[in-house]
Every structure is written in C-alpha cells, then in structure tokens.
Design an enzyme around this catalytic site. Structure first.
Site, mmCIF file in Angstrom:
data_model
loop_
_atom_site.group_PDB
_atom_site.id
_atom_site.type_symbol
_atom_site.label_atom_id
_atom_site.label_comp_id
_atom_site.label_asym_id
_atom_site.label_seq_id
_atom_site.Cartn_x
_atom_site.Cartn_y
_atom_site.Cartn_z
ATOM 1 N N ARG A 113 -32.586 104.436 48.516
ATOM 2 C CA ARG A 113 -32.113 104.592 47.219
ATOM 3 C C ARG A 113 -30.790 105.240 47.072
ATOM 4 N NH1 ARG A 113 -37.381 106.867 46.977
ATOM 5 N NH2 ARG A 113 -38.964 105.509 46.216
ATOM 6 N N LYS A 135 -18.666 99.061 40.537
ATOM 7 C CA LYS A 135 -19.139 97.877 40.353
ATOM 8 C C LYS A 135 -19.594 97.291 41.712
ATOM 9 C CE LYS A 135 -17.711 95.646 36.151
ATOM 10 N NZ LYS A 135 -17.106 94.446 35.643
ATOM 11 N N GLU A 177 -4.117 90.335 39.268
ATOM 12 C CA GLU A 177 -4.912 90.979 38.467
ATOM 13 C C GLU A 177 -4.090 92.270 38.184
ATOM 14 O OE1 GLU A 177 -8.145 91.037 37.630
ATOM 15 O OE2 GLU A 177 -8.788 89.536 38.667
ATOM 16 N N LYS A 214 -6.733 101.361 35.826
ATOM 17 C CA LYS A 214 -8.150 101.097 35.737
ATOM 18 C C LYS A 214 -9.059 102.470 35.795
ATOM 19 C CE LYS A 214 -11.952 98.431 37.987
ATOM 20 N NZ LYS A 214 -12.362 97.449 38.956
ATOM 21 N N GLU A 224 -18.674 99.311 30.661
ATOM 22 C CA GLU A 224 -18.158 98.255 30.053
ATOM 23 C C GLU A 224 -18.741 97.896 28.871
ATOM 24 O OE1 GLU A 224 -18.672 94.445 32.409
ATOM 25 O OE2 GLU A 224 -16.528 94.842 32.987
ATOM 26 N N ARG A 228 -13.445 98.777 28.385
ATOM 27 C CA ARG A 228 -13.237 98.090 29.948
ATOM 28 C C ARG A 228 -13.144 96.532 29.747
ATOM 29 N NH1 ARG A 228 -16.652 100.413 35.091
ATOM 30 N NH2 ARG A 228 -16.018 98.763 36.441
ATOM 31 N N ASN A 232 -10.803 92.562 30.951
ATOM 32 C CA ASN A 232 -11.412 91.090 31.322
ATOM 33 C C ASN A 232 -10.207 90.204 30.868
ATOM 34 O OD1 ASN A 232 -13.637 91.894 32.640
ATOM 35 N ND2 ASN A 232 -14.770 91.813 30.624
ATOM 36 N N HIS A 235 -10.013 86.518 31.670
ATOM 37 C CA HIS A 235 -11.169 86.276 32.600
ATOM 38 C C HIS A 235 -11.996 85.135 31.857
ATOM 39 C CE1 HIS A 235 -9.826 89.286 35.077
ATOM 40 N NE2 HIS A 235 -10.597 89.028 35.887
ATOM 41 N N HIS A 239 -12.532 82.291 34.214
ATOM 42 C CA HIS A 239 -14.021 82.059 34.710
ATOM 43 C C HIS A 239 -14.299 80.424 34.582
ATOM 44 C CE1 HIS A 239 -15.173 86.504 35.057
ATOM 45 N NE2 HIS A 239 -14.848 86.184 35.973
ATOM 46 N N HIS A 251 -9.590 83.456 42.821
ATOM 47 C CA HIS A 251 -10.134 84.234 41.476
ATOM 48 C C HIS A 251 -8.659 84.502 40.546
ATOM 49 C CE1 HIS A 251 -12.122 86.640 38.883
ATOM 50 N NE2 HIS A 251 -11.360 87.701 39.218
HETATM 51 N N1 LIG Z 1 -16.513 95.040 41.806
HETATM 52 C C1 LIG Z 1 -15.274 94.799 41.116
HETATM 53 O O1 LIG Z 1 -14.975 95.549 40.091
HETATM 54 C C2 LIG Z 1 -14.529 93.611 41.307
HETATM 55 C C3 LIG Z 1 -13.313 93.453 40.585
HETATM 56 C C4 LIG Z 1 -12.621 92.327 40.962
HETATM 57 C C5 LIG Z 1 -13.192 91.208 42.033
HETATM 58 N N2 LIG Z 1 -14.531 91.346 42.430
HETATM 59 C C6 LIG Z 1 -14.994 90.713 43.359
HETATM 60 O O2 LIG Z 1 -14.230 90.415 44.673
HETATM 61 C C7 LIG Z 1 -14.291 89.145 45.310
HETATM 62 C C8 LIG Z 1 -12.825 88.811 45.628
HETATM 63 O O3 LIG Z 1 -12.148 89.757 46.449
HETATM 64 P P1 LIG Z 1 -10.898 89.270 47.273
HETATM 65 O O4 LIG Z 1 -10.000 88.767 46.566
HETATM 66 O O5 LIG Z 1 -10.445 90.556 47.970
HETATM 67 O O6 LIG Z 1 -11.386 88.183 48.228
HETATM 68 P P2 LIG Z 1 -12.158 88.482 49.675
HETATM 69 O O7 LIG Z 1 -12.924 89.476 49.877
HETATM 70 O O8 LIG Z 1 -12.799 86.859 49.897
HETATM 71 O O9 LIG Z 1 -10.943 88.316 50.698
HETATM 72 C C9 LIG Z 1 -10.026 87.345 50.849
HETATM 73 C C10 LIG Z 1 -9.851 86.655 52.262
HETATM 74 O O10 LIG Z 1 -8.863 87.567 52.769
HETATM 75 C C11 LIG Z 1 -9.252 88.151 54.182
HETATM 76 N N3 LIG Z 1 -8.742 89.301 54.339
HETATM 77 C C12 LIG Z 1 -9.120 90.332 53.789
HETATM 78 N N4 LIG Z 1 -8.380 91.263 54.444
HETATM 79 C C13 LIG Z 1 -7.447 90.927 55.149
HETATM 80 C C14 LIG Z 1 -6.146 91.235 55.569
HETATM 81 N N5 LIG Z 1 -5.607 92.555 55.608
HETATM 82 N N6 LIG Z 1 -5.425 90.414 56.263
HETATM 83 C C15 LIG Z 1 -6.041 89.157 56.398
HETATM 84 N N7 LIG Z 1 -6.767 88.566 55.837
HETATM 85 C C16 LIG Z 1 -7.584 89.403 54.952
HETATM 86 C C17 LIG Z 1 -10.861 87.880 53.966
HETATM 87 O O11 LIG Z 1 -11.306 87.754 55.299
HETATM 88 C C18 LIG Z 1 -10.920 86.838 53.337
HETATM 89 O O12 LIG Z 1 -11.136 85.575 53.654
HETATM 90 C C19 LIG Z 1 -15.062 88.363 44.246
HETATM 91 O O13 LIG Z 1 -16.410 88.278 45.106
HETATM 92 C C20 LIG Z 1 -15.042 89.086 43.118
HETATM 93 O O14 LIG Z 1 -16.322 89.054 42.348
HETATM 94 C C21 LIG Z 1 -15.182 92.602 42.472
#
Ligand SMILES: NC(=O)c1ccc[n+]([C@@H]2O[C@H](COP(=O)([O-])OP(=O)(O)OC[C@H]3O[C@@H](n4cnc5c(N)ncnc54)[C@H](O)[C@@H]3O)[C@@H](O)[C@H]2O)c1
Length: 270
Positions: A113, A135, A177, A214, A224, A228, A232, A235, A239, A251
């Site tokens: 939990r 999130k 972003e 943020k 949200e 918030r 978006n 987005h 999306h 993304h």
């Molecule tokens: N929780 C939230 O508020 C929120 C907000 C925006 C996006 N997201 C989520 O985030 C995800 C996308 O995140 P992302 O863009 O970081 O992609 P990711 O986590 O897939 O990372 C992108 C790539 O970079 C590589 N990588 C990571 N750090 C590295 C580094 N320092 N050097 C070399 N390679 C590295 C990873 O192995 C991966 O292949 C999506 O799933 C999205 O839904 C969440």
C-alpha cells in the site's frame, strides 16, 4: 538549486545540479533496503553512482521503451520485492526517463500500500516534466497510462550531467515539453529557449523554470480538474499524431506538432 513541491498534503524537495548522483542517499537520508529500477538504455553508471551512498541495494532493469510500461513488468518488480523481503519502510528509486519513473512510481504506490518513492530522472522530458506531479501509471489493454495512481515522490534528484549521454532526438523531444510550458505560462522561459547559445550551460535554468511552472500548476490542481489541463497544450492533436505514428515519432515531437496547429502565425514562425 532546490524547489519544494507540495502535493497531496506532502512536501518534497527537487534538487538540481551537476555531478552529484552519488550524494542521493545522504541528501534524502535514505535508509533500509532500496530497489533501483532502471532500463537497459540508461547508462548503468548512473544507477551505480546512485547506489554508492546506499547500504542495501537491489537493482531491476527493464527493457527500454514505452512497451515496458506494462502489467508484466509491474508484476515482476512487485514479485522481486516480495522475494527479497522488502517492507513498507523500504524504498524504490527510479533512475531513467518517464517510462521507468511511471512504472517504478506505480510499483512504489502499490507495494504494501505504498513504500518510499524517489525519482532520479535522466531524460530531459523527465527532468522538466514527468518527475514531479505525482502521476504514475502503466499502459493497459493498449490504452496509455490507463492504470496508475497519484503518488508523489519523497524526493527528486536531477543531475544535468546525465543529459550528456542522451541522444539529440530524445533531447529535442523533452525540450518540446519545456516550450509548451513556456508558451502557456512564462515568456522569459520562451525567450531563453529561443535565444540560448549554450544549451549545456542553460539546461539547469531551463529545467528549474519549467519545474517552477509545473509546481505552481500541480499545487493548485493536483488531480487535473482545471488549471493543470493547460499543461495539455498541444497534447490533443499530439496524442492523435502519436497514435498514428508510434513508434516512429517520439512523444515530444508529436506534442510539438500538436502545438503548431493551435499557435498563431507569429508564434509558428518563431
Ligand atoms: N508522469 C507524468 O507526469 C508524465 C509526464 C509526461 C510523460 N510521461 C511518460 O513518460 C514517458 C516518456 O518518457 P521519456 O521521454 O523520458 O522516454 P523514456 O523513458 O522511454 O526514455 C527515452 C530513451 O532514453 C533512454 N535514456 C534515458 N536516460 C538516458 C540518458 N541519460 N542517456 C542515454 N539514454 C537515456 C532510455 O533508455 C530510452 O530508450 C511516457 O511513457 C509518458 O507517458 C509521464
């Protein structure tokens, strides 16, 4: 540089700097067992650095990519924690991008939990955006982020040196972003993004300004319902593009295209 975020009646600190991954344990006074979750695209030296200041460390490495934010990995990490006798007072640390952060955060929210969750984001996107806000999620039945929880971290450590190994496309995807936040809330940040001639030098400032935006939004609208939604921006169309072009487009690239549709001619040109 420190930012304090208040979410869901809890406060946590986001520390931003350079070359200080190994100070993680001491900075957040982490004790007990710690599971570091990472992926196989994140240089493992980052997890090793984070582990340096910790006593009882376990590691779980998932396959890189959005496909890993799934029920199987969620279940495998939970099983690993049970097998290794993790208790409610123990810790989960995400060392990686948004994929690792979302999955590890949801694991932390669910195990017994809720155990302590810390985030060490290593992509620009996760450093300016996903590491705060609480999130956490996995993708389920083909629907992105459809199962998850609002679960704020206990602390976030951002080391901008991790950006040195990040590919150019991933960096630009994250910058999109930040542009989104600047376009909706902060013209100084917009101008910094537009005019910087040394991104490495200005990265810390861009991350701080993005996170300040943020933070303000999240603190006023944790679940949200109103403000918030401004984050978006880009987005909705983004999306739709992402669904059609996944995995060819990242993304942030889709968000950038989505923002263009709703920008004035003048902004579009800039
Ligand atoms: N929780 C939230 O508020 C929120 C907000 C925006 C996006 N997201 C989520 O985030 C995800 C996308 O995140 P992302 O863009 O970081 O992609 P990711 O986590 O897939 O990372 C992108 C790539 O970079 C590589 N990588 C990571 N750090 C590295 C580094 N320092 N050097 C070399 N390679 C590295 C990873 O192995 C991966 O292949 C999506 O799933 C999205 O839904 C969440």
């Amino acid at each position: 540089m420190k930012i304090t975020v208040s979410e869901k009646k809890t406060e946590y600190e986001v520390v931003i700097g350079k070359g200080f991954l190994s100070s993680f344990g001491e900075r957040f006074s982490v004790s007990g067992k710690t599971l570091i979750v990472s992926d196989d695209g994140v240089p493992q030296k980052y997890a090793e650095e984070v582990a340096k200041g910790l006593k009882s460390v376990y590691k779980f490495v998932i396959t890189q990519g959005e496909g890993s934010k799934n029920l199987k990995n969620f279940s495998d990490v939970l099983a690993f924690m049970l097998e290794n006798g993790f208790e409610r007072t123990d810790n989960v640390v995400a060392v990686g991008g948004g994929v690792v952060g979302d999955l590890a955060g949801f694991v932390a929210a669910s195990y017994m939990r809720g155990v302590n969750f810390y985030n060490v984001p290593t992509t620009f996107l996760s450093e300016v955006d996903s590491s705060i806000g609480g999130k956490t999620a996995i993708d389920f039945c083909g629907v992105k982020n459809s199962v998850g929880a609002f679960y704020p971290p206990k602390g976030v450590l951002i080391d901008t040196d991790t950006l040195k190994t990040l590919g150019k496309r991933q960096l630009s995807s994250g910058i999109a972003e930040s542009v989104k936040m600047a376009a909706t809330f902060d013209k100084e940040l917009f101008s910094l993004l537009e005019n910087t001639d040394d991104f490495e030098r200005d990265a810390e400032e861009i991350i701080r300004k993005s996170l300040e935006i943020k933070k303000r939004v999240v603190e006023n609208d944790f679940k949200e319902t109103g403000l918030r939604r401004a984050l978006n921006f880009g987005h909705t169309v983004g999306h739709a593009i992402e669904s059609a072009c996944f995995p060819r487009l990242l993304h942030g690239e889709c968000v950038a295209l989505g923002m263009l549709v709703f920008s004035s001619e003048e902004v579009r040109e800039r």
